[in-house]
Each structure stands twice: as structure tokens, then as C-alpha cells.
Design an enzyme around this catalytic site. Structure first.
Site, short mmCIF file in Angstrom:
data_model
loop_
_atom_site.label_atom_id
_atom_site.label_comp_id
_atom_site.label_asym_id
_atom_site.label_seq_id
_atom_site.Cartn_x
_atom_site.Cartn_y
_atom_site.Cartn_z
N VAL A 236 118.38 -82.46 72.22
CA VAL A 236 119.74 -82.74 72.17
C VAL A 236 120.23 -81.76 72.92
O VAL A 236 120.09 -80.84 73.14
CB VAL A 236 120.26 -83.07 70.97
CG1 VAL A 236 119.72 -84.36 70.22
CG2 VAL A 236 120.07 -81.74 69.95
N THR A 237 121.58 -82.54 73.48
CA THR A 237 122.43 -81.80 74.41
C THR A 237 122.63 -80.31 74.18
O THR A 237 122.61 -79.27 74.97
CB THR A 237 123.66 -82.54 74.89
OG1 THR A 237 123.36 -83.64 75.34
CG2 THR A 237 124.59 -81.85 75.83
N PHE A 238 123.56 -80.04 73.07
CA PHE A 238 124.19 -78.86 72.70
C PHE A 238 123.00 -77.75 72.40
O PHE A 238 123.09 -76.55 73.08
CB PHE A 238 125.15 -78.80 71.44
CG PHE A 238 126.49 -79.14 71.98
CD1 PHE A 238 127.51 -78.37 71.62
CD2 PHE A 238 126.70 -80.40 72.68
CE1 PHE A 238 128.69 -78.69 72.15
CE2 PHE A 238 128.14 -80.70 73.28
CZ PHE A 238 129.14 -79.78 73.05
N HIS A 241 121.37 -77.16 75.91
CA HIS A 241 122.30 -76.19 76.97
C HIS A 241 122.49 -74.73 76.41
O HIS A 241 122.55 -73.84 77.61
CB HIS A 241 123.52 -76.91 77.21
CG HIS A 241 123.71 -78.26 78.22
ND1 HIS A 241 123.24 -79.33 78.08
CD2 HIS A 241 123.66 -77.97 79.68
CE1 HIS A 241 122.89 -80.07 79.19
NE2 HIS A 241 123.44 -79.36 80.10
N HIS A 415 117.03 -82.73 78.90
CA HIS A 415 116.08 -83.59 78.30
C HIS A 415 115.89 -85.04 78.81
O HIS A 415 116.87 -85.15 79.93
CB HIS A 415 116.65 -83.85 76.70
CG HIS A 415 117.94 -84.02 76.52
ND1 HIS A 415 118.31 -85.52 76.97
CD2 HIS A 415 119.01 -83.94 76.23
CE1 HIS A 415 119.80 -85.75 76.94
NE2 HIS A 415 120.11 -84.57 76.30
#
Length: 699
Positions: A236-238, A241, A415
Site C-alpha cells: 500500500v502507498t504510505f 513510499h 505497487h
């Protein structure tokens, strides 16, 4: 013979002998006070006054000359005690040769000594005063000169100190590149090693094979890349990153999901709420922009997740706050604007507006439309093309500035994305009693924190039993059987119990989405695309492409796939800073294993999106519609009025869609049309299909 009288003797012509009294009268005649001074004749006094005047003039001249003091003391030897010249020895009175000669001479000397002693005392006093005054004057002038010298020296030292202080300030606030750093000129300015890092959120690796990204594909041909880059778990994004920014697994940097509960802080992290996500205590490790700034390399961060959290109390030179509605051309302008700033060696350089050597930009568009419309929709095709156009504008801007061979450009994603479907959903209540759960972390994964910690093992056994009859979920205990390759167990922020659905599947609570009711009503589940699954699944693969002076490899070079924990070291090396310890091991230069065009290179892989398994029957059914078109004019009119372009050739297998326009149009038409188109298809199927048909339209 009678001796002559004293008068006669004293008056004898040519005689130089006088009596004592006569000699006294002759040698010391009585005169007025105006003709005498200190018992000396007026002529002698006048001569002394004249000498005194001359000596005063001489002193003045000496004081105004460089060697005045030394000349003064040389002249002093030529004058008497009173300041007049000493008399010649011939000026002394001759000794008398008469009978009184010896005594007369002695008397004269005694009287002279007495007279001189009285006048000498006066002259000595005056001379002493004059010498004291002269010495005082000299000392004062010397003191003034000394004070002025010290004042000038102090001013010079102060000015030098201020200059050094200002120089130190300039170096600390706007340091020049180290002497060991190679500067490169574009013809107008010198550039230290500079890297632009662009993250295309949700850009799946196989999006490159759809014929929609000519700029990215050309970029690959000119640079170096693996076939794909693996994200970290959960995908997932957070977490990802921040993993790319720190080189740490999520379990190490602490951002273990887009949402999670911290039992020590008794607080919840939720990524879309700044009040619950932008405090620095959530963000462990050291991100790229902090590492750069600590080593006097200026950084600019454009909307990168975590950049607004004041991590380590070190601020990058530029931080652009998140704005999800910002159009892509503005991102291009922002990046080029930062590059156009004066460099530290330019005459127009400004301390408050430095040119950054690191520019990290976040682009959320592909992820946003992937969630909204699905990774195989018409909309995502356009969004992917727009992202490619953005990159084209950036590269064109570098070319215009003669920076193509000077600036490093690295394009990554965090992702991939998988298509959702109502047929791949699991009701949470069918797996576990939600009332026994205090906190649920993550999504589409489910991290469970029981209300009663003593029930943890019982809940695990219950879920594991359910998983035996449902192969679309996996169940793990954080501290016992969590797969090691996930690197997802060594942090108390990770929930103790996890349900991990298979890629493309989703778990939902009834109060959010009642699956049975939705099936009855023909509802479409949103989001249409999801990620967060096993980070090694082909649909979760991300991208990495790099080009620039830090990557001096043959064009189209290929490296083996790697995980995104390696990105931190790569970017640090590209701008000449030393990374802090992290989980990555790769360092520049990268080691290619060949070219993408080599015969042994693995072919481009387009993984099967799960939507195909549920939509294939609908596609087969719609294939029969084409046979009805020629005989059913009403259907033809209906199709014509709906502006649908239905091709006559229909795919008949589950193989991934080819890059041709025909097969892609079928794929898009069957799976992800606009909402009004979907409603039309649903209505049409209900009206025209036989009642015993088990075909349903794809969601």
C-alpha cells in the site's frame, strides 16, 4: 728699592695685573638690573635668550620629523645646561702671573663657581621643567599614536571577523558543493550531482506493455531498468513510499499500513487525516530529504507521503503540500522551476532560494483512477497516457536547458493494482465475530486486535479452520507464523492476528457492504481496483527506470529485479551523499546482466488479472449477441442508439488481452464502461437474455 704702589702697578701700561679690588671692579662692574640677569652681563643674557629661542624652534622642528627625538638628544650635547652653547676653554680668564696671581685666579674661580651655582640652579630647574614638558608631550603623542594603532588594528580584526562570520553563514546556510564533487556545466550554470525522482503511484509494471507509454518505453531504451521492481509488504502507498525514502522495511520504519493502531501511544494512524498522520513520532528512520539536508545538499519534496511530518526536525529547502487535484502540467512547471534557480556558484545565487540537488515528486493520478475505474478501464488507459505525457514534458524541458546528460532522472512506482469483483468478496461476519475485535488495521488486509488478549489463540484457530474451506484467505499470527519474506512481524504496531486475502479478493463488513444484498440488486463494488496484497504477486509489481550521469551504462541495460528497499541507497549515491544504515544492499553503479533486447531476456509478462475468470462467461454470452444482430433489427437499433462499437470478432480464451485495439476495446466494453453504459448493459441483459441463462454482466 722701593716697591711701586698698587695704583701705579695697576696702571702700568701693558700690565695685565690688578689688585683684588680693582679686578673685582673691572671684571664685575656694577650695573642696573635691566643689564644683568643672574649675575651675568646683558650681552651674555641676550646670547642665552637667543640660544633658548633657537633651541625651542629646533625642538619644534625635531618633533615634526621622523627622527626628531634622536636629533634632539644629539643636539643636546652641543648646548650647556642652560641651553646655550658651552664656552670655549679659551674663554676662561687667564691666570695672573703676579704675586697675587695664584690666589687671584683661585678667587675668580670660586666666585665664578658661586655665581654659576646660583644661576645653574635656576637654569637646571627651568631645563628640568622643559624636559618634563617635552617628555610629556612626546609621551602624549606616542600614546595617541599607540591608541590609534590599536584602534585601527581592532577595527581591522572586527572587519575580518565579520567577513569570516558572513562566509561561515553562507557556507552553513547555502553550502557550496564539496571540492571532490564534479560540477557539470550546461553552458550557463554549473550543476552539482542532481536527481529528479518521480513516483507514479499505482503504476503496474505491465502497464508499460499496453502501447500507451511511448516516452517511458523510450526512456527504458536509453537507460537502465529491471523488468519490474518489487514493493514491500503490505503493498500500500504510505508504507511503500516511506520504504523507498528510507531503505527500511515497514516493520523497521514504523509506518506499517495506511491505517494502524499504536498500543503504546494509544493512538491511531490514518493516512488521509493529517491530524492522525503528520506527527513526527509516527515516522521512524531517516528519509532521503533529511539525509540530504544533513549533508548540506538541498532537497525539494513535492507531495511525497511523509514529507510534511517534520521528521527529525530537519526541513527540506522546499516542501509542497499534498494537493490531489493538481493537474500534471503544474507538476512539470514546478520541477523545471526548481531547476531554473541559480546554483551556489552563480552570481545571482540566493541563500533563501537555493537550487535543490534532490527533487522528489509524487504523482497520485494513476492510483486514484485505478481505484475508481479499475486497472483495465478506459479511464486508466487515458490516465496512464497522461502520466507518460507528463514525463515527456519534463524530459523536453531538460533537453531545452541542455541538462539531458547532466540531471539524473529516476521513475518508480510503489505497487501495482488488481481488479475487484463482487464475486471475489468475503463477508467478515462469516469469518469472525466483529464484537470480539477492538481494532482492525489495514485494508484490504485485516489486522485484528482482540478486545480480550487471552482470546487471541482461540480466534486464530477459528480463522485457520475457516481458511481450510476457503483457499482465498491466509491466516497468520504475527509472533508465530508470519512469513519471513514479508518482514512484517518485528514491530508492536503490527496487529497480532492477520487475515490476508488472495490477490483480487476483498473482505468487507456488512455495515459497509452487504454482499448478498448487492448481488440481488446488481450493485457494483467500489473501489474497482485494489492493492495491498502479497508484494511478490505479479499484479503488485512496480517499475524502476533510471538515466543520467550516475547510471553510465549501455542504453537499454537490464538489471535483475530488486525490492524497493534498495532505492534509498541508489538515490543517495546519485547525488553524492552517504546513506545512513538501512535494509538495502545495492550501491551504484548498478550491475547489468545484459540488455532488454538480448535473446535470453525474459519476455514481457502481462499477468492475468482476476477479472477474466468472472467476465469470461459474459464475454462468451455477448459473442452470441453478434449473431443476433443481423436478424434482430430492434437489437441493432438499440446498439446503434447507445453508440456502442461492438466488434464482430470476440476473444474465446482467458489469455491476457493483446496490445491490439480490437481486443482491448472488447475488454474495456465488457468490464469497465462508464456508469451509464453499465446500466444500459444490465437493463439490456435483463430484457433480452433467456430466464434460465446463468450469464451475468461483469462488474
Amino acid at each position: 728699592m722701593t716697591a711701586p704702589s698698587n695704583d701705579a702697578a695697576g696702571k702700568t701700561s701693558g700690565s695685565d695685573t690688578y689688585s683684588f679690588d680693582e679686578r673685582t671692579l673691572v671684571e664685575h662692574p656694577t650695573s642696573d638690573d635691566e643689564n644683568h640677569e643672574d649675575g651675568r652681563p646683558s650681552a651674555e643674557i641676550s646670547e642665552r635668550d637667543h640660544d633658548l629661542l633657537e633651541s625651542e624652534d629646533e625642538r619644534e622642528r625635531l618633533l615634526t620629523q621622523k627622527d626628531g627625538i634622536s636629533r634632539l638628544f644629539k643636539q643636546a650635547a652641543m648646548f650647556g645646561k642652560g641651553g646655550h652653547k658651552q664656552a670655549s676653554p679659551k674663554a676662561k680668564p687667564a691666570k695672573t702671573k703676579n704675586q697675587h696671581g695664584e690666589s687671584s685666579s683661585l678667587m675668580y674661580e670660586m666666585e665664578e663657581r658661586v655665581g654659576l651655582s646660583s644661576s645653574s640652579a635656576s637654569r637646571d630647574s627651568s631645563e628640568s621643567d622643559e624636559r618634563r614638558m617635552l617628555a610629556t608631550t612626546i609621551r602624549r603623542k606616542a600614546r595617541r599614536a599607540h591608541i590609534w594603532r590599536r584602534f585601527v588594528i581592532h577595527i581591522a580584526v572586527l572587519v575580518l571577523f565579520l567577513v569570516l562570520l558572513f562566509a561561515a553563514y553562507r557556507l552553513s546556510s547555502h553550502p557550496k558543493p564539496a571540492q571532490t564533487v564534479t560540477m557539470m556545466s550546461n553552458g550557463t550554470s554549473l550543476f552539482a550531482p542532481t536527481t529528479i525522482l518521480i513516483s507514479l503511484d499505482g503504476f503496474r509494471a505491465d502497464f508499460l506493455y499496453r502501447g500507451l507509454t511511448p516516452t517511458l518505453n523510450k526512456f527504458i531504451e536509453n537507460g537502465i531498468s529491471p523488468k519490474y521492481m518489487l514493493p514491500s509488504f503490505p503493498s500500500v502507498t504510505f508504507p511503500n513510499h516511506y520504504t523507498m525514502a528510507t531503505g527500511l522495511y515497514p516493520e523497521a520504519h514504523g509506518v506499517v499500513g495506511n491505517s494502524f493502531w499504536d498500543p503504546a501511544l494509544q493512538r491511531e494512524f490514518y493516512y488521509t487525516d493529517p491530524n492522525r498522520s503528520l506527527q513526527p513520532f509516527w515516522w521512524g528512520g531517516e528519509p532521503l530529504w533529511v539525509t540530504a539536508e544533513r549533508q548540506n545538499v538541498r532537497a525539494a519534496v513535492h507531495m511525497w507521503p511523509g514529507s510534511e511530518a517534520h521528521i527529525g526536525h530537519v526541513e527540506p529547502a522546499y516542501v509542497d503540500k499534498y494537493n490531489g487535484s493538481e493537474i500534471l502540467p503544474l507538476k512539470v512547471n514546478r520541477i523545471l522551476e526548481l531547476l531554473d534557480l541559480p546554483g551556489p556558484l552563480d552570481p545571482s545565487a540566493r541563500v533563501d532560494r537555493p537550487r535543490p540537488q534532490l527533487i522528489a515528486a509524487y504523482v497520485p493520478n494513476v492510483d486514484g483512477d485505478g481505484h475508481k475505474y479499475g486497472p483495465n478501464s478506459t479511464e486508466i488507459r487515458q490516465t496512464t497516457s497522461n502520466a507518460d505525457t507528463m514525463l515527456k514534458s519534463i524530459l523536453a524541458g531538460l533537453q531545452e536547458r541542455n541538462l539531458t546528460e547532466i540531471i539524473n532522472v529516476v521513475v518508480v512506482s510503489d505497487h501495482g493494482m488488481a481488479t475487484t469483483d463482487i464475486k471475489r468478496m468475503i463477508q467478515l461476519e462469516d469469518l469472525i465475530d466483529p464484537s470480539k475485535i477492538e481494532h482492525i488495521d489495514g485494508w484490504p488486509l485485516y489486522g485484528l486486535r482482540p478486545r480480550n488478549p487471552d482470546e487471541l489463540k482461540d480466534l486464530y484457530r477459528q480463522l485457520a479452520e475457516k481458511a481450510k474451506s476457503n483457499s482465498n484467505i491466509e491466516v497468520y499470527l504475527r509472533d508465530e507464523n508470519m512469513p519471513e519474506r514479508y518482514h512484517f512481524s518485528k514491530n508492536p504496531r503490527i496487529a497480532p492476528l492477520w487475515i490476508v486475502p488472495k490477490t483480487g479478493w476483498a473482505i468487507v463488513a456488512k455495515d459497509e457492504f452487504d454482499i448478498k444484498e448487492a448481488e440481488k440488486n446488481g450493485d457494483v463494488y467500489h473501489p474497482r481496483g485494489l492493492h495491498g496484497y502479497d508484494h511478490e504477486h505479479p499484479l503488485m509489481r512496480a517499475i524502476f527506470v533510471a538515466r543520467g550521469p550516475a547510471f553510465p551504462h549501455k542504453p537499454n541495460s537490464r538489471v535483475e529485479p530488486f525490492q524497493n528497499i534498495e532505492l534509498y541507497n541508489i538515490i543517495c549515491d546519485s547525488i553524492g551523499i552517504e546513506p545512513v544504515p538501512n535494509n538495502g544492499t545495492l550501491r551504484l553503479p548498478l550491475k547489468p546482466v545484459g540488455l532488454h533486447t538480448d535473446p535470453e531476456t525474459p519476455p514481457n509478462e502481462t499477468p492475468a488479472d482476476p477479472v477474466e475468470s468472472s467476465s469470461f462467461l459474459a464475454m462468451s454470452t455477448m459473442a452470441s449477441f453478434s449473431s443476433l444482430v443481423s436478424s434482430a433489427s430492434g437489437l441493432e437499433d438499440a446498439l446503434s442508439s447507445s453508440h456502442l462499437d461492438i466488434p464482430t470478432n470476440t476473444p474465446t480464451s482467458n489469455t491476457p488481452p493483446a496490445a491490439s485495439t480490437t481486443s482491448e476495446s472488447w475488454w474495456e466494453w465488457l468490464s469497465h464502461k462508464a456508469d451509464e453504459m453499465e446500466e444500459w448493459v444490465d437493463d439490456f441483459l435483463h430484457k433480452h437474455l433467456p430466464e434460465n441463462s446463468d450469464s451475468t454482466p461483469s462488474a
